[in-house]
Design a protein around this motif. Structure first.
Motif, PDB file in Angstrom:
ATOM      1  N   ALA A 110      -8.255  11.186  27.361  1.00 21.43           N
ATOM      2  CA  ALA A 110      -9.221  11.298  28.461  1.00 21.43           C
ATOM      3  C   ALA A 110      -9.096  12.640  29.184  1.00 21.43           C
ATOM      4  O   ALA A 110     -10.086  13.166  29.714  1.00 21.43           O
ATOM      5  CB  ALA A 110      -9.014  10.152  29.449  1.00 21.43           C
ATOM      6  N   ARG A 150     -10.763  17.254  28.408  1.00 22.49           N
ATOM      7  CA  ARG A 150     -12.159  17.406  28.817  1.00 22.49           C
ATOM      8  C   ARG A 150     -12.737  18.689  28.262  1.00 22.49           C
ATOM      9  O   ARG A 150     -12.096  19.738  28.259  1.00 22.49           O
ATOM     10  CB  ARG A 150     -12.260  17.392  30.340  1.00 22.49           C
ATOM     11  CG  ARG A 150     -11.753  16.096  30.969  1.00 22.49           C
ATOM     12  CD  ARG A 150     -11.876  16.115  32.465  1.00 22.49           C
ATOM     13  NE  ARG A 150     -13.274  16.204  32.862  1.00 22.49           N
ATOM     14  CZ  ARG A 150     -13.678  16.297  34.130  1.00 22.49           C
ATOM     15  NH1 ARG A 150     -12.785  16.336  35.112  1.00 22.49           N
ATOM     16  NH2 ARG A 150     -14.962  16.362  34.427  1.00 22.49           N
ATOM     17  N   ALA A 192     -10.489   7.112  23.987  1.00 18.51           N
ATOM     18  CA  ALA A 192      -9.611   6.785  25.112  1.00 18.51           C
ATOM     19  C   ALA A 192      -9.720   5.309  25.473  1.00 18.51           C
ATOM     20  O   ALA A 192      -8.699   4.622  25.662  1.00 18.51           O
ATOM     21  CB  ALA A 192      -9.958   7.666  26.311  1.00 18.51           C
ATOM     22  N   ALA A 193     -10.940   4.806  25.567  1.00 18.31           N
ATOM     23  CA  ALA A 193     -11.127   3.398  25.930  1.00 18.31           C
ATOM     24  C   ALA A 193     -10.568   2.470  24.857  1.00 18.31           C
ATOM     25  O   ALA A 193      -9.920   1.453  25.164  1.00 18.31           O
ATOM     26  CB  ALA A 193     -12.615   3.111  26.153  1.00 18.31           C
ATOM     27  N   VAL A 226     -21.856   6.852  25.964  1.00 16.50           N
ATOM     28  CA  VAL A 226     -20.426   7.124  26.068  1.00 16.50           C
ATOM     29  C   VAL A 226     -20.044   8.057  24.927  1.00 16.50           C
ATOM     30  O   VAL A 226     -20.298   7.755  23.762  1.00 16.50           O
ATOM     31  CB  VAL A 226     -19.597   5.818  25.979  1.00 16.50           C
ATOM     32  CG1 VAL A 226     -18.108   6.126  26.119  1.00 16.50           C
ATOM     33  CG2 VAL A 226     -20.037   4.823  27.044  1.00 16.50           C
ATOM     34  N   ALA A 248      -4.285   7.002  25.537  1.00 14.15           N
ATOM     35  CA  ALA A 248      -5.620   6.921  26.126  1.00 14.15           C
ATOM     36  C   ALA A 248      -5.770   7.912  27.272  1.00 14.15           C
ATOM     37  O   ALA A 248      -6.800   8.595  27.410  1.00 14.15           O
ATOM     38  CB  ALA A 248      -5.883   5.497  26.611  1.00 14.15           C
ATOM     39  N   ASP A 270     -17.794  10.313  22.165  1.00 10.75           N
ATOM     40  CA  ASP A 270     -16.779   9.849  21.222  1.00 10.75           C
ATOM     41  C   ASP A 270     -15.367  10.002  21.775  1.00 10.75           C
ATOM     42  O   ASP A 270     -14.498   9.169  21.515  1.00 10.75           O
ATOM     43  CB  ASP A 270     -16.915  10.556  19.873  1.00 10.75           C
ATOM     44  CG  ASP A 270     -17.124  12.052  19.989  1.00 10.75           C
ATOM     45  OD1 ASP A 270     -16.809  12.622  21.049  1.00 10.75           O
ATOM     46  OD2 ASP A 270     -17.611  12.660  19.011  1.00 10.75           O
ATOM     47  N   ARG A 271     -15.108  11.061  22.561  1.00  6.38           N
ATOM     48  CA  ARG A 271     -13.782  11.220  23.150  1.00  6.38           C
ATOM     49  C   ARG A 271     -13.478  10.077  24.114  1.00  6.38           C
ATOM     50  O   ARG A 271     -12.378   9.504  24.110  1.00  6.38           O
ATOM     51  CB  ARG A 271     -13.676  12.567  23.875  1.00  6.38           C
ATOM     52  CG  ARG A 271     -12.327  12.811  24.535  1.00  6.38           C
ATOM     53  CD  ARG A 271     -12.315  14.176  25.209  1.00  6.38           C
ATOM     54  NE  ARG A 271     -13.352  14.290  26.213  1.00  6.38           N
ATOM     55  CZ  ARG A 271     -13.248  13.855  27.469  1.00  6.38           C
ATOM     56  NH1 ARG A 271     -12.151  13.248  27.866  1.00  6.38           N
ATOM     57  NH2 ARG A 271     -14.243  14.014  28.321  1.00  6.38           N
ATOM     58  N   GLN A 272     -14.456   9.715  24.943  1.00  4.92           N
ATOM     59  CA  GLN A 272     -14.266   8.599  25.865  1.00  4.92           C
ATOM     60  C   GLN A 272     -14.099   7.279  25.120  1.00  4.92           C
ATOM     61  O   GLN A 272     -13.350   6.396  25.557  1.00  4.92           O
ATOM     62  CB  GLN A 272     -15.442   8.504  26.841  1.00  4.92           C
ATOM     63  CG  GLN A 272     -15.524   9.649  27.842  1.00  4.92           C
ATOM     64  CD  GLN A 272     -16.305  10.845  27.312  1.00  4.92           C
ATOM     65  OE1 GLN A 272     -16.545  10.946  26.105  1.00  4.92           O
ATOM     66  NE2 GLN A 272     -16.703  11.743  28.196  1.00  4.92           N
ATOM     67  N   GLN A 273     -14.787   7.136  23.976  1.00  2.00           N
ATOM     68  CA  GLN A 273     -14.621   5.926  23.166  1.00  2.00           C
ATOM     69  C   GLN A 273     -13.197   5.825  22.620  1.00  2.00           C
ATOM     70  O   GLN A 273     -12.603   4.738  22.606  1.00  2.00           O
ATOM     71  CB  GLN A 273     -15.622   5.928  22.012  1.00  2.00           C
ATOM     72  CG  GLN A 273     -17.061   5.701  22.435  1.00  2.00           C
ATOM     73  CD  GLN A 273     -18.005   5.694  21.241  1.00  2.00           C
ATOM     74  OE1 GLN A 273     -17.672   5.157  20.189  1.00  2.00           O
ATOM     75  NE2 GLN A 273     -19.169   6.300  21.389  1.00  2.00           N
TER      76      GLN A 273
END
Length: 478
Positions: free
Chosen positions: A454, A457, A336-337, A329, A450, A331-334
């Motif tokens: 996300a 991109r 957001a999550a 996963v 978040a 870092d950007r997705q982390q």
């Protein structure tokens, strides 16, 4: 396991240890007044506005000086700025300890903020230089991010415990002493690093961003007493003019302090947005949890600090574990999550009133803590990789400036919401209703943040793209 020789790893390990110690110290100092603000206000003769300044003044120094400190660290030496920041923190902490009035204490806290900015910007810059992109850097930035949660966990408990056995000034004398030790450790063990080519000093950018951010935060703090007050409106107008001037200057500067071209980078935008939303929607709301626990449930400062430590302690535990997600996963997705989990946790705190048991705080604070830990670790890595390697201190500074500007906005926003809660039913009822409203707003902001992160991109670089000097290194690090 890295194959790097031990003699090469040792300086990097020393850099990691010193950077983590400095960050832990900065966050302990940042949160020290939270559970004892009413004790400080009584001792210093502060009114409601004075209490807000006691809580928010350090953010002025932090937000105003972070990008300046990051630029100076990259161009003139990260170790040099680190030791200067540590020395200044010693002196500013002594001013706080000796303060006879609210005004002097606030001045000391503002200077503490500037010193903290130098330590934060240079320490993450030192890590970015010491650890190349990959698992080792992910581990290092994860530990650095854990210190953010650790400091927030320790600071309130530290001050709440200490005030039971010693005068409030003792907390700041101890911070001064520890700052001196960390500074001497850095002076003896850190290796100097800076950009290969020194940039021209952007005096116009420094003045406009520092003055503009300072006036904006001052307006946010003073706005609690009424947003239509003449001086609040004057602060806001002056801040907007200065910040617009900063953008105008940076567009035309040969060597801008903040390269506005970075705003075209999704990773940089995600880092700034994630940090800003963390400040507004998470730190701003959590700042009022100890005050709420004291007024609604009748807790002591120590008990309320322990409630806050559920959030910050789990953040400390979760941040180093985030590195295990690297490769699976991004870092950007982390980020957001993590923000989404924070939002759910804050929404879970809705409904607490004077009849609630203390453990009703636990589920929401735990979720918000886990989410915050992931966000802190991922933001640190994202801030470092979103800029060229020779600008790592500036990249970390921009992210941290967004966080602390956001926390100032968050504290002001939550104060405004609490002030708008229906009157009647007693202070405990008014506070519980206000915090429920604040929880809805904070949770919604975290979830919205978040979504925004996300959406940032990153597009793969076309194979036929022309390599622009200064950008190639950024693309490789990303």
């Amino acid at each position: 396991m890295t194959n790097e020789p031990v003699e090469h790893r040792s300086p990097a390990r020393a850099t990691l240890a010193i950077s983590c110690a400095a960050t832990l110290l900065v966050l302990i100092n940042f949160t020290t007044p939270i559970p004892t603000v009413q004790v400080l206000a009584k001792a210093l003769g502060s009114g409601p506005s004075g209490q807000t300044w006691i809580l928010g003044s350090i953010s002025i120094g932090l937000a105003a000086c972070l990008m300046v400190a990051g630029t100076l660290a990259d161009d003139h030496g990260r170790k040099r700025i680190f030791t200067a920041g540590g020395t200044l923190l010693v002196l500013a902490s002594a001013v706080c300890a000796l303060a006879p009035t609210t005004a002097v204490f606030v001045v000391g806290r503002v200077v503490q903020g500037g010193a903290s900015a130098a330590l934060l910007a240079s320490s993450l810059g030192l890590l970015g230089h010491a650890f190349p992109p990959g698992p080792e850097r992910a581990r290092a930035t994860g530990l650095w991010g854990a210190m953010v949660g650790g400091g927030i966990a320790i600071g309130p408990v530290y001050s709440a415990l200490l005030i039971k056995v010693a005068p409030w000034q003792t907390a700041y004398w101890i911070i001064a002493a520890v700052s001196a030790l960390v500074t001497l450790w850095g002076l003896a063990s850190l290796t100097e690093s800076r950009a290969e080519q020194r940039r021209r000093f952007d005096a116009g950018g420094v003045v406009t961003v520092a003055a503009g951010v300072s006036l904006l935060i001052a307006a946010l703090i003073e706005g609690r007493g009424g947003w239509t007050q003449p001086h609040v409106l004057a602060f806001l107008v002056a801040a907007l003019v200065l910040l617009a001037g900063f953008v105008w200057i940076e567009k035309r500067a040969a060597d801008p302090m903040l390269d506005l071209q970075l705003l075209r980078r999704p990773a940089f935008v995600a880092s700034a947005v994630g940090a800003l939303v963390t400040g507004i929607g998470v730190i701003g709301f959590m700042t009022y949890i100890p005050i709420s626990a004291q007024k609604v449930l009748g807790m002591s400062p120590l008990q309320s600090a322990l409630v806050l430590a559920i959030w910050s302690g789990l953040s400390f535990v979760a941040a180093p574990q985030a590195r295990r997600m690297v490769g699976r996963v991004g870092d950007r997705q982390q980020v957001a999550a993590g923000l989404a989990v924070c939002g759910v946790g804050e929404l879970a705190l809705i409904g607490i009133d004077s009849a609630s048991p203390w453990w009703q705080f636990v589920p929401g604070m735990a979720l918000a803590g886990i989410g915050s830990g992931v966000v802190n670790a991922a933001l640190a890595g994202l801030a470092v990789r979103s800029v060229p390697a020779h600008r790592v201190a500036m990249g970390s500074a921009a992210g941290n400036a967004s966080r602390y500007l956001g926390s100032s906005i968050g504290v002001a926003l939550m104060a405004a919401i609490l002030a708008l809660s229906p009157r009647g039913g007693g202070p405990a009822h008014e506070m519980s209703v206000g915090m429920n409203y604040a929880g809805v707003v904070a949770g919604a902001l975290a979830v919205l943040g978040a979504v925004l992160v996300a959406l940032c991109r990153e597009r793969p670089r076309p194979r036929h793209a022309v390599e622009v000097p200064g950008e190639l290194e950024l693309e490789r690090s990303a």
